[in-house]
Design a protein around this motif. Structure first.
Motif, PDB file in Angstrom:
ATOM      1  N   ALA A 139       0.828  -1.209   0.000  1.00  0.00           N
ATOM      2  CA  ALA A 139       0.000   0.000   0.000  1.00  0.00           C
ATOM      3  C   ALA A 139       0.861   1.257   0.000  1.00  0.00           C
ATOM      4  CB  ALA A 139      -0.923  -0.003   1.211  1.00  0.00           C
ATOM      5  N   GLU A 140       1.910   1.264   0.821  1.00  0.00           N
ATOM      6  CA  GLU A 140       2.795   2.439   0.880  1.00  0.00           C
ATOM      7  C   GLU A 140       3.524   2.631  -0.443  1.00  0.00           C
ATOM      8  OE1 GLU A 140       5.421   2.661   4.170  1.00  0.00           O
ATOM      9  OE2 GLU A 140       3.808   2.786   5.645  1.00  0.00           O
ATOM     10  N   ALA A 141       4.026   1.536  -1.008  1.00  0.00           N
ATOM     11  CA  ALA A 141       4.751   1.641  -2.278  1.00  0.00           C
ATOM     12  C   ALA A 141       3.824   2.104  -3.397  1.00  0.00           C
ATOM     13  CB  ALA A 141       5.378   0.287  -2.632  1.00  0.00           C
ATOM     14  N   THR A 142       2.583   1.630  -3.400  1.00  0.00           N
ATOM     15  CA  THR A 142       1.611   2.051  -4.410  1.00  0.00           C
ATOM     16  C   THR A 142       1.302   3.538  -4.274  1.00  0.00           C
ATOM     17  OG1 THR A 142       0.614  -0.161  -4.426  1.00  0.00           O
ATOM     18  CG2 THR A 142      -0.703   1.635  -5.330  1.00  0.00           C
ATOM     19  N   GLU A 143       1.146   3.989  -3.033  1.00  0.00           N
ATOM     20  CA  GLU A 143       0.862   5.410  -2.801  1.00  0.00           C
ATOM     21  C   GLU A 143       2.034   6.286  -3.254  1.00  0.00           C
ATOM     22  OE1 GLU A 143      -1.205   8.724  -1.969  1.00  0.00           O
ATOM     23  OE2 GLU A 143      -1.961   6.664  -1.991  1.00  0.00           O
ATOM     24  N   GLU A 144       3.258   5.815  -2.977  1.00  0.00           N
ATOM     25  CA  GLU A 144       4.448   6.559  -3.431  1.00  0.00           C
ATOM     26  C   GLU A 144       4.489   6.621  -4.961  1.00  0.00           C
ATOM     27  OE1 GLU A 144       7.714   4.573  -1.658  1.00  0.00           O
ATOM     28  OE2 GLU A 144       7.208   5.238   0.380  1.00  0.00           O
ATOM     29  N   ASP A 145       4.100   5.520  -5.610  1.00  0.00           N
ATOM     30  CA  ASP A 145       4.012   5.490  -7.077  1.00  0.00           C
ATOM     31  C   ASP A 145       3.070   6.581  -7.587  1.00  0.00           C
ATOM     32  OD1 ASP A 145       5.757   3.567  -7.764  1.00  0.00           O
ATOM     33  OD2 ASP A 145       4.284   2.079  -8.385  1.00  0.00           O
ATOM     34  N   ARG A 146       1.898   6.659  -6.942  1.00  0.00           N
ATOM     35  CA  ARG A 146       0.892   7.638  -7.388  1.00  0.00           C
ATOM     36  C   ARG A 146       1.392   9.065  -7.186  1.00  0.00           C
ATOM     37  NH1 ARG A 146      -3.518   4.073  -4.589  1.00  0.00           N
ATOM     38  NH2 ARG A 146      -4.174   2.748  -6.321  1.00  0.00           N
ATOM     39  N   GLU A 147       2.077   9.291  -6.066  1.00  0.00           N
ATOM     40  CA  GLU A 147       2.597  10.638  -5.805  1.00  0.00           C
ATOM     41  C   GLU A 147       3.655  11.021  -6.833  1.00  0.00           C
ATOM     42  OE1 GLU A 147       3.968  10.596  -1.806  1.00  0.00           O
ATOM     43  OE2 GLU A 147       1.951  10.535  -0.927  1.00  0.00           O
ATOM     44  N   ARG A 148       4.551  10.051  -7.179  1.00  0.00           N
ATOM     45  CA  ARG A 148       5.572  10.333  -8.191  1.00  0.00           C
ATOM     46  C   ARG A 148       4.935  10.609  -9.550  1.00  0.00           C
ATOM     47  NH1 ARG A 148       8.707   6.420  -5.361  1.00  0.00           N
ATOM     48  NH2 ARG A 148       7.842   4.736  -6.623  1.00  0.00           N
ATOM     49  N   GLU A 149       3.891   9.827  -9.884  1.00  0.00           N
ATOM     50  CA  GLU A 149       3.214  10.024 -11.163  1.00  0.00           C
ATOM     51  C   GLU A 149       2.534  11.392 -11.212  1.00  0.00           C
ATOM     52  OE1 GLU A 149       1.719   9.340 -14.985  1.00  0.00           O
ATOM     53  OE2 GLU A 149       3.381   8.474 -13.837  1.00  0.00           O
ATOM     54  N   ALA A 150       1.937  11.808 -10.080  1.00  0.00           N
ATOM     55  CA  ALA A 150       1.284  13.117 -10.033  1.00  0.00           C
ATOM     56  C   ALA A 150       2.308  14.231 -10.209  1.00  0.00           C
ATOM     57  CB  ALA A 150       0.547  13.282  -8.708  1.00  0.00           C
ATOM     58  N   GLU A 151       3.485  14.078  -9.586  1.00  0.00           N
ATOM     59  CA  GLU A 151       4.545  15.079  -9.737  1.00  0.00           C
ATOM     60  C   GLU A 151       5.052  15.123 -11.174  1.00  0.00           C
ATOM     61  OE1 GLU A 151       7.553  14.201  -6.909  1.00  0.00           O
ATOM     62  OE2 GLU A 151       6.287  14.639  -5.170  1.00  0.00           O
ATOM     63  N   ARG A 152       5.194  13.935 -11.793  1.00  0.00           N
ATOM     64  CA  ARG A 152       5.676  13.879 -13.181  1.00  0.00           C
ATOM     65  C   ARG A 152       4.723  14.598 -14.120  1.00  0.00           C
ATOM     66  NH1 ARG A 152       5.063  11.221 -17.791  1.00  0.00           N
ATOM     67  NH2 ARG A 152       3.233  10.102 -17.016  1.00  0.00           N
ATOM     68  N   ARG A 153       3.421  14.403 -13.878  1.00  0.00           N
ATOM     69  CA  ARG A 153       2.417  15.010 -14.761  1.00  0.00           C
ATOM     70  C   ARG A 153       2.449  16.530 -14.698  1.00  0.00           C
ATOM     71  NH1 ARG A 153      -2.053  11.644 -16.426  1.00  0.00           N
ATOM     72  NH2 ARG A 153      -1.642   9.476 -15.861  1.00  0.00           N
ATOM     73  N   LEU A 154       2.906  17.064 -13.580  1.00  0.00           N
ATOM     74  CA  LEU A 154       2.993  18.529 -13.458  1.00  0.00           C
ATOM     75  C   LEU A 154       3.947  19.123 -14.490  1.00  0.00           C
ATOM     76  CD1 LEU A 154       3.112  18.993  -9.571  1.00  0.00           C
ATOM     77  CD2 LEU A 154       1.209  19.530 -11.095  1.00  0.00           C
ATOM     78  N   PHE A 155       4.933  18.298 -14.914  1.00  0.00           N
ATOM     79  CA  PHE A 155       5.974  18.817 -15.812  1.00  0.00           C
ATOM     80  C   PHE A 155       5.844  18.261 -17.228  1.00  0.00           C
ATOM     81  CE2 PHE A 155       7.652  18.826 -11.493  1.00  0.00           C
ATOM     82  CZ  PHE A 155       8.003  20.157 -11.355  1.00  0.00           C
ATOM     83  N   VAL A 156       4.786  17.504 -17.463  1.00  0.00           N
ATOM     84  CA  VAL A 156       4.585  16.937 -18.801  1.00  0.00           C
ATOM     85  C   VAL A 156       3.548  17.771 -19.553  1.00  0.00           C
ATOM     86  CG1 VAL A 156       3.714  14.951 -20.077  1.00  0.00           C
ATOM     87  CG2 VAL A 156       5.204  14.606 -18.101  1.00  0.00           C
ATOM     88  N   VAL A 157       3.873  18.159 -20.756  1.00  0.00           N
ATOM     89  CA  VAL A 157       2.952  18.931 -21.595  1.00  0.00           C
ATOM     90  C   VAL A 157       2.516  18.048 -22.750  1.00  0.00           C
ATOM     91  CG1 VAL A 157       2.658  20.973 -23.022  1.00  0.00           C
ATOM     92  CG2 VAL A 157       4.130  21.070 -20.994  1.00  0.00           C
ATOM     93  N   THR A 158       1.212  17.813 -22.854  1.00  0.00           N
ATOM     94  CA  THR A 158       0.695  17.002 -23.959  1.00  0.00           C
ATOM     95  C   THR A 158       0.762  17.802 -25.263  1.00  0.00           C
ATOM     96  OG1 THR A 158      -1.578  17.774 -23.723  1.00  0.00           O
ATOM     97  CG2 THR A 158      -0.904  15.905 -22.350  1.00  0.00           C
ATOM     98  N   PRO A 159       0.681  17.127 -26.436  1.00  0.00           N
ATOM     99  CA  PRO A 159       0.700  17.852 -27.719  1.00  0.00           C
ATOM    100  C   PRO A 159      -0.401  18.899 -27.801  1.00  0.00           C
ATOM    101  CG  PRO A 159       1.068  15.522 -28.079  1.00  0.00           C
ATOM    102  CD  PRO A 159       0.742  15.665 -26.623  1.00  0.00           C
ATOM    103  N   ASP A 160      -1.603  18.573 -27.325  1.00  0.00           N
ATOM    104  CA  ASP A 160      -2.714  19.531 -27.375  1.00  0.00           C
ATOM    105  C   ASP A 160      -2.414  20.764 -26.529  1.00  0.00           C
ATOM    106  OD1 ASP A 160      -4.119  17.953 -29.074  1.00  0.00           O
ATOM    107  OD2 ASP A 160      -5.399  17.050 -27.523  1.00  0.00           O
ATOM    108  N   GLU A 161      -1.822  20.540 -25.353  1.00  0.00           N
ATOM    109  CA  GLU A 161      -1.487  21.664 -24.468  1.00  0.00           C
ATOM    110  C   GLU A 161      -0.396  22.524 -25.103  1.00  0.00           C
ATOM    111  OE1 GLU A 161      -2.436  19.722 -20.064  1.00  0.00           O
ATOM    112  OE2 GLU A 161      -0.474  19.440 -21.008  1.00  0.00           O
ATOM    113  N   ALA A 162       0.589  21.864 -25.747  1.00  0.00           N
ATOM    114  CA  ALA A 162       1.673  22.618 -26.388  1.00  0.00           C
ATOM    115  C   ALA A 162       1.133  23.481 -27.528  1.00  0.00           C
ATOM    116  CB  ALA A 162       2.734  21.649 -26.917  1.00  0.00           C
ATOM    117  N   LEU A 163       0.186  22.916 -28.316  1.00  0.00           N
ATOM    118  CA  LEU A 163      -0.411  23.661 -29.419  1.00  0.00           C
ATOM    119  C   LEU A 163      -1.215  24.839 -28.893  1.00  0.00           C
ATOM    120  CD1 LEU A 163      -0.751  23.734 -32.477  1.00  0.00           C
ATOM    121  CD2 LEU A 163      -2.756  22.267 -32.221  1.00  0.00           C
ATOM    122  N   ALA A 164      -1.959  24.630 -27.826  1.00  0.00           N
ATOM    123  CA  ALA A 164      -2.758  25.699 -27.236  1.00  0.00           C
ATOM    124  C   ALA A 164      -1.869  26.830 -26.726  1.00  0.00           C
ATOM    125  CB  ALA A 164      -3.630  25.144 -26.118  1.00  0.00           C
TER     126      ALA A 164
END
Length: 387
Positions: free
Chosen positions: A355-380
């Motif tokens: 459970a702890e490792a899964t939660e850490e996974d989700r937190e890392r994924e949420a942090e990663r998404r903050l810095f990822v720009v999708t093609p649609d977002e880049a075009l906008a």
């Protein structure tokens, strides 16, 4: 009436009293009702564990120090554990210092040990009184890896007591005195395990051990087995889960490298395009957890965890916690004879680790998404007028 039924009955009576008094789930109202009735206090402790508020922690700590009601203290520990799992800051409870023990006779071997951490590393020492002072063989051991380091000092009894007291006050590590012959044999087995692995040991164990005695260590019954006559069946009972609520074993987690394949199996199940009914999804998850329990506590690891738990029993006993000591012996005995999937402590440890490792996974994924720009977002962003 069993402990579980007695708890349920007390909680039921306490809940009725709270309803009669018009007390709901507000922290302030629960705090104001404390002290009016023992069963109501038990119900309040149980309710506070479900209210993620720092004031819940404060009230529970206040309740913990109020008296000798063992059921209440146990309920408080359960609730504090639940709040800690939900991310609230809960101060670590320090175990009581070991009681003063009589000084060993000149030449007699004394043993000292601490409880192993999640990875199996612990402190183990031998002492022997001499005219020039106390010989003190300090070692760091890992189970099952073996002896890691050893060094010999000549110290006074006072400085030894102060060093152990400092380990408790600064680091929360209780070091207890136990049978010297057992620690001697445990240390020799750890040395042989390290040699068999070809590991590097810091310090010359054989030369240092020879300063204590020319005789080889003798095999002895584990002291905890002599203190508690417990059968393997007791280790499969739900009350042994209280070990997870102790400061020491509550911090145990499966090491990341051993958890990794089972965590990946859970991730693969979550990514699967096949949508299952809820009960089938639950069965798939339980199957993954069951396989993890079997592999983590099976094979050669069975004996390692059993030894760690028996040593934990010595620490619990030496710090005046006989119930926890008995539970630790019971789980160790169950590990020797039972399928680990039948042992609540083993299942809980694996589930908490996943459970702890899964939660850490989700937190890392949420942090990663903050810095990822999708093609649609880049075009906008490119189409926005520049100022």
């Amino acid at each position: 009436m069993g402990k579980k039924d007695a708890r349920k009955e007390r909680l039921g009576r306490g809940g009725k009293l709270l309803r009669a008094w018009g007390v709901g789930d507000e922290v302030e109202a629960l705090g104001a009702a404390l002290g009016r009735d023992p069963d109501a206090d038990l119900a309040i402790a149980e309710r506070l564990g479900g209210i993620a508020d720092p004031r819940s922690v404060s009230l529970l700590l206040e309740l913990e120090g109020r008296g000798a009601d063992k059921d209440l203290r146990r309920e408080v520990r359960r609730s504090l554990f639940r709040l800690r799992q939900r991310g609230l800051e809960v101060p670590e409870r320090r175990p009581e210092p070991p009681p003063p023990l009589p000084r060993a006779a000149a030449g007699e071997l004394e043993g000292f040990l601490s409880l192993a951490d999640s990875g199996g590393t612990f402190y183990l020492a031998l002492t022997q009184s001499r005219a020039e002072g106390t010989y003190y063989l300090f070692t760091i051991v890992n189970d099952p890896e073996g002896l890691e380091e050893c060094e010999l000092h000549v110290v006074s009894r006072k400085s030894l007591r102060e060093a152990h007291a400092e380990m408790l006050s600064k680091h929360g590590i209780a070091i207890v005195r136990t049978d010297g012959a057992y620690c001697d044999a445990r240390l020799r087995a750890a040395y042989e395990a390290a040699v068999e692995r070809g590991a590097t040991i810091r310090g010359d164990y054989l030369a240092l051990r020879a300063r204590f005695s020319g005789e080889p260590p003798r095999e002895v019954l584990h002291p905890a087995l002599g203190q508690f006559e417990v059968g393997a069946d007791e280790g499969t009972r739900p009350e042994t889960l209280s070990l997870v609520e102790t400061t020491e074993l509550g911090g145990w987690r499966v090491p990341a490298e051993r958890l990794a394949p089972h965590l990946e199996a859970l991730r693969a199940a979550e990514r699967s395009p096949i949508v299952l009914q809820e009960h089938l999804e639950r069965e798939r998850r339980e199957e993954i957890v069951g396989k993890a329990v079997l592999e983590i506590f099976g094979g050669p690891w069975k004996a390692s965890y059993a030894r760690r738990l028996l040593d934990a029993a010595l620490v619990f006993s030496g710090t005046r916690r006989p119930e926890a000591a008995r539970h630790a012996v019971a789980v160790a005995r169950a590990l020797e004879e039972k399928d680990p999937r039948e042992i609540p402590f083993c299942v809980a440890l694996v589930k908490l680790s996943l459970a702890e490792a899964t939660e850490e996974d989700r937190e890392r994924e949420a942090e990663r998404r903050l810095f990822v720009v999708t093609p649609d977002e880049a075009l906008a962003q490119a189409r926005r007028p520049r100022r």
